[in-house]
Design a protein around this motif. Structure first.
Motif, short mmCIF file in Angstrom:
data_model
loop_
_atom_site.label_atom_id
_atom_site.label_comp_id
_atom_site.label_asym_id
_atom_site.label_seq_id
_atom_site.Cartn_x
_atom_site.Cartn_y
_atom_site.Cartn_z
N GLN A 1 0.83 -1.21 0.00
CA GLN A 1 0.00 0.00 0.00
C GLN A 1 0.86 1.26 0.00
O GLN A 1 0.56 2.23 -0.70
N PHE A 2 1.94 1.24 0.79
CA PHE A 2 2.86 2.38 0.76
C PHE A 2 3.49 2.52 -0.63
O PHE A 2 3.70 3.63 -1.12
N GLY A 3 3.77 1.38 -1.26
CA GLY A 3 4.29 1.41 -2.63
C GLY A 3 3.32 2.03 -3.60
O GLY A 3 3.71 2.81 -4.47
N TYR A 4 2.02 1.74 -3.46
CA TYR A 4 1.02 2.35 -4.33
C TYR A 4 0.98 3.87 -4.17
O TYR A 4 0.89 4.62 -5.14
N ALA A 5 1.04 4.32 -2.91
CA ALA A 5 1.01 5.76 -2.65
C ALA A 5 2.26 6.44 -3.20
O ALA A 5 2.20 7.55 -3.71
N SER A 6 3.40 5.76 -3.10
CA SER A 6 4.65 6.30 -3.64
C SER A 6 4.59 6.34 -5.16
O SER A 6 5.04 7.30 -5.80
N THR A 7 4.04 5.29 -5.76
CA THR A 7 3.91 5.21 -7.21
C THR A 7 3.02 6.31 -7.75
O THR A 7 3.25 6.83 -8.86
N ALA A 8 2.00 6.68 -7.01
CA ALA A 8 1.04 7.68 -7.48
C ALA A 8 1.74 8.97 -7.88
O ALA A 8 1.33 9.62 -8.86
N GLY B 1 7.37 -2.81 -3.27
CA GLY B 1 6.42 -3.15 -2.22
C GLY B 1 5.87 -4.55 -2.37
O GLY B 1 5.76 -5.30 -1.38
N LEU B 2 5.53 -4.93 -3.60
CA LEU B 2 5.00 -6.27 -3.85
C LEU B 2 6.05 -7.34 -3.58
O LEU B 2 5.75 -8.41 -3.01
N VAL B 3 7.29 -7.08 -4.00
CA VAL B 3 8.37 -8.04 -3.80
C VAL B 3 8.64 -8.23 -2.31
O VAL B 3 8.82 -9.36 -1.83
#
Length: 435
Positions: free
Chosen positions: A48-55, A379-381
């Motif tokens: 989830q933190f990865g998604y927010a960073s990706t945004a 994040g997924l990895v």
């Protein structure tokens, strides 16, 4: 003012552009250094933190190419001022709006849209201010603002977060952006001819033709000419490979040291400090290599060598158990990566100076795509590694292995690119190509 001795206003302008990069990365990395606190408050997973960073990078890519074209045509001042002001606004609004994962993604997208104009605007401005023979060191000097901002953040955030919390930290950082705008209005201009303190000798120096080089006559080239050149795409894709690791470091390196390795967050400053120096070294090497070997080889030498060095050392850092070795290897890896940046962005002044903003915009949008992938994939990895029973160090190490492999690909892409001045293709030439 006498015209016999040239002024050096171009370096004052470059210094202010370097400050814009520093401010940009202060505002960008405040999210990553606040990551552990944000994840704890909202109960987010690494993914989830990865998604927010990706945004952020999803928004970033939207404005890269158009802002570069606008800066090339109308000058960089308005592009930079608008971009920095809106960047400050959305930095301020991040803790106000981002109270859920969906709203945080929204505000990070808007932050990315605003910051997406800074690099093309700055590189377009440098294309007008810096002579070709100084383009490498000038690009390295300006881009050194990136690790400078990141390094400052590691210490500043470490000191302030326990005292004021992550929300107030964003409010403070938002002030840096309008302060930069005031400095630019006092020092910077879109073109040397607009600056009252630039004399005729400096303008002639900026536009002089380097000795021993064939002059690049491409004032009439179009965006189509740039976009249809294979070497442009190869170098921009190579740059995207570099930015994958670069933005991994920007978004996840603080968490790698603090969560993955159990170190203090300030340990994450060391790679960025190393990067400050190698930005300069890379710029010098790019200019010197171009002078000795020509643009075909010299303008890509640091990219080829730097990416291999970054790959080998990040792999060493991922697999080391001693904390000193981990910090040293990751820091040197980031240093090799930053070594390439002056070379990457000195390509545009060498092959298409009149459309440096378009080239930089294309490089930026491909880099932004890599920026979208890096935080999400990481994040997924990490989550997948943890679920499989791996330790935190090993799970984070898997993400570093991916960085190493992508850097190798980037080195190969730069190696095969044939760098030559872009020329305008007439309708007759285009017809011959079709036939």
């Amino acid at each position: 003012m006498s015209d016999t001795k040239k002024t050096n206003v171009r370096w004052a302008v470059a210094a202010v552009l370097a400050l814009s990069y520093m401010v940009m990365f202060l505002g960008r990395t405040v999210f990553s250094v606040s990551g552990p606190a944000i994840m704890k408050e909202f109960g987010w997973t690494s993914a989830q933190f990865g998604y927010a960073s990706t945004a952020f990078f999803a928004g970033y890519m939207i404005t890269m190419v158009p802002s570069g074209a606008i800066a090339d045509k109308y000058g960089a001042t308005k592009v930079l001022i608008v971009s920095l002001l809106f960047s400050g606004l959305f930095t301020f609004l991040t803790p106000v709006i981002g109270v859920s994962i969906g709203l945080m993604i929204l505000v990070r997208v808007l932050e990315g849209v605003a910051q997406g104009c800074i690099v093309p605007g700055a590189m377009s401005n440098l294309g007008r201010w810096i002579p070709k023979k100084e383009s490498g060191i000038a690009c390295g000097f300006v881009q050194a603002g990136c690790p400078t901002g990141s390094a400052i953040n590691m210490y500043l955030a470490a000191a302030l977060l326990p005292i004021i919390g992550w929300k107030k930290l964003f409010y403070i950082y938002a002030l840096f952006f309008p302060i930069w705008c005031i400095i630019w209005l006092l020092v910077g201009k879109s073109d040397p001819s607009e600056h009252k303190k630039v004399n005729k000798a400096e303008i002639e120096y900026i536009h002089q033709k380097p000795e021993g080089h064939v002059s690049v006559v491409n004032a009439n080239i179009t965006k189509s000419d740039v976009m249809s050149t294979p070497a442009v795409w190869l170098m921009c894709l190579s740059y995207a490979c570099a930015t994958y690791m670069y933005f991994f470091c920007t978004t996840w390196l603080p968490n790698y040291f603090s969560i993955g390795r159990g170190m203090k967050i300030s340990a994450g400053a060391t790679p960025f400090i190393v990067g400050i120096f190698t930005y300069f070294i890379g710029g010098f090497v790019a200019d010197a290599a171009s002078s000795k070997l020509g643009d075909k080889v010299g303008r890509k030498l640091v990219q080829v060598i730097g990416m291999i060095g970054a790959a080998v050392l990040i792999f060493v850092g991922a697999n080391a158990s001693n904390s000193t070795v981990v910090i040293a290897a990751v820091s040197l890896s980031y240093g090799f990566l930053c070594l390439t940046m002056g070379g990457y962005f000195s390509v545009a002044p060498a092959i298409c100076p009149s459309l440096a903003g378009v080239y930089s915009g294309l490089a930026g949008i491909l880099g932004a795509i890599a920026g979208v992938l890096a935080p999400t994939v990481t994040g997924l990895v990490i989550d997948a590694g943890l679920k499989s029973g791996a330790t935190k160090a090993v799970a984070y190490g898997y993400a570093l292995w991916i960085c190493a492999g992508i850097c190798v690909i980037g080195s190969v892409l730069a190696l095969v690119a044939k760098l030559e001045p872009i020329t305008h293709k007439s309708q007759h030439e285009k017809q011959l190509e079709v036939n």
